[in-house]
Write an enzyme that holds these catalytic residues in place. Structure first.
Site, PDB file in Angstrom:
ATOM      1  N   ARG A  32       8.823  -1.758   4.897  1.00  0.00           N
ATOM      2  CA  ARG A  32       9.215  -1.289   3.553  1.00  0.00           C
ATOM      3  C   ARG A  32       8.820  -2.303   2.482  1.00  0.00           C
ATOM      4  NH1 ARG A  32      15.257  -0.532   4.572  1.00  0.00           N
ATOM      5  NH2 ARG A  32      15.412   0.068   2.380  1.00  0.00           N
ATOM      6  N   LYS A  74      19.325  -1.019  -6.509  1.00  0.00           N
ATOM      7  CA  LYS A  74      19.071   0.143  -7.377  1.00  0.00           C
ATOM      8  C   LYS A  74      20.134   1.224  -7.195  1.00  0.00           C
ATOM      9  CE  LYS A  74      15.081   1.007  -5.494  1.00  0.00           C
ATOM     10  NZ  LYS A  74      15.113   0.000  -4.419  1.00  0.00           N
ATOM     11  N   ARG A 104      23.951  -4.263   4.880  1.00  0.00           N
ATOM     12  CA  ARG A 104      24.344  -2.977   4.287  1.00  0.00           C
ATOM     13  C   ARG A 104      24.916  -2.029   5.338  1.00  0.00           C
ATOM     14  NH1 ARG A 104      20.255   0.242   0.680  1.00  0.00           N
ATOM     15  NH2 ARG A 104      18.880  -0.054   2.466  1.00  0.00           N
ATOM     16  N   ARG A 126       7.017   6.173  -6.407  1.00  0.00           N
ATOM     17  CA  ARG A 126       6.773   5.060  -5.499  1.00  0.00           C
ATOM     18  C   ARG A 126       5.299   4.729  -5.396  1.00  0.00           C
ATOM     19  NH1 ARG A 126      11.874   5.102  -2.876  1.00  0.00           N
ATOM     20  NH2 ARG A 126      12.039   3.617  -1.270  1.00  0.00           N
ATOM     21  N   ARG A 163      21.766   1.988   8.300  1.00  0.00           N
ATOM     22  CA  ARG A 163      20.606   2.870   8.170  1.00  0.00           C
ATOM     23  C   ARG A 163      19.547   2.471   9.187  1.00  0.00           C
ATOM     24  NH1 ARG A 163      19.139   3.288   1.811  1.00  0.00           N
ATOM     25  NH2 ARG A 163      17.057   2.949   2.668  1.00  0.00           N
TER      26      ARG A 163
END
Ligand code: AP5
Length: 209
Positions: A167, A14, A123, A89, A156
């Site tokens: 998550r 996203k 990532r 969310r 992160r």
């Protein structure tokens, strides 16, 4: 005026696509995740309250996120439209958003869970300018350094495996039901989020028109 919401599981791409589309359309990319991480980095009272939730992979309480988002949506650049990434969310957030602004389109990113884990574990981000990289899919020119400012890239804290599991579960329980919510409102379009970032960007442009 183009008011777009991106909906999709963690790691679906996203943020990558929102940055690109927003630049193409000349409208801001509004990421509640980026706003919250900036508040954490600046050690504001809101950031300090949000930090534990973010690092554990849980949602930050609605009132904190709404405060930060309402302020951002009220700035002049958002009047021409926006790509909203990471909000809403849950149903309560979707209902609050309806009171703040109408929407033109909700894009639901679809991708198998195994690919999400691969994207999240590789990532890396630049803590200075927030540019997102991937160790194999989108490596920086100099390993471990941001292409734009040379800052050392970091992982992160919520990309650690246990936070990723939380998550994904939070997404399935609280956020995925929004697909039906926006389908009922006639706003939802689904996007095949597999393949290269360029492939996904091409499909996205066709959806947005
Ligand atoms: P947030 O920052 O919104 O995280 P997220 O939704 O979990 O999404 P991600 O940023 O992990 O993934 P993405 O889909 O943007 O993927 P990306 O483009 O980076 O939220 C973080 C936390 O903040 C939440 O857990 C919560 O605590 C809090 N929060 C935020 N909003 C909230 C709200 N509204 N209410 C309550 N709490 C909130 O891509 C991932 C990786 O894959 C990258 O390395 C990228 O380079 C790579 N990649 C991207 N596209 C491709 C592709 N096509 N092929 C191969 N690799 C790709």
């Amino acid at each position: 005026m183009t008011r777009i919401v991106f909906l999709g599981p963690p790691g679906a791409g996203k943020g990558t696509q929102a940055a690109r589309l927003a630049a193409e359309l000349g409208i801001p990319h509004l990421s509640t995740g980026d706003m919250l991480r900036a508040a954490v980095a600046q050690r504001t009272p809101l950031g300090l309250e949000a930090q534990g939730h973010i690092e554990a992979g849980r949602l930050v309480p609605d009132d904190l996120v709404l405060r930060i988002l309402t302020e951002r949506l009220g700035r002049p650049d958002a009047r021409a439209g926006f790509v909203l990434d990471g909000f809403p969310r849950n149903l309560a957030q979707a209902e609050r958003l309806e009171q703040i602004t109408p929407l033109d389109l909700v894009v639901a990113f679809e991708i198998p869970a195994a690919q999400l884990v691969e994207r999240l574990s590789g990532r890396r981000i630049c803590p200075a300018c927030q540019t997102v990289y991937h160790v194999t899919n989108r490596p920086p020119k100099v390993p471990g350094r941001c292409d734009f400012d040379g800052t050392e890239l970091v992982q992160r804290p919520d990309d650690r495996p246990e936070a990723v599991r939380t998550r994904l579960a939070v997404y399935a329980q609280q956020t995925a039901p929004l697909v039906d919510h926006y389908t009922r409102r006639g706003l939802l379009r689904t996007l095949d989020a597999t393949g290269s970032p360029e492939d996904v960007a091409r499909r996205l442009r066709q959806l947005v028109g």
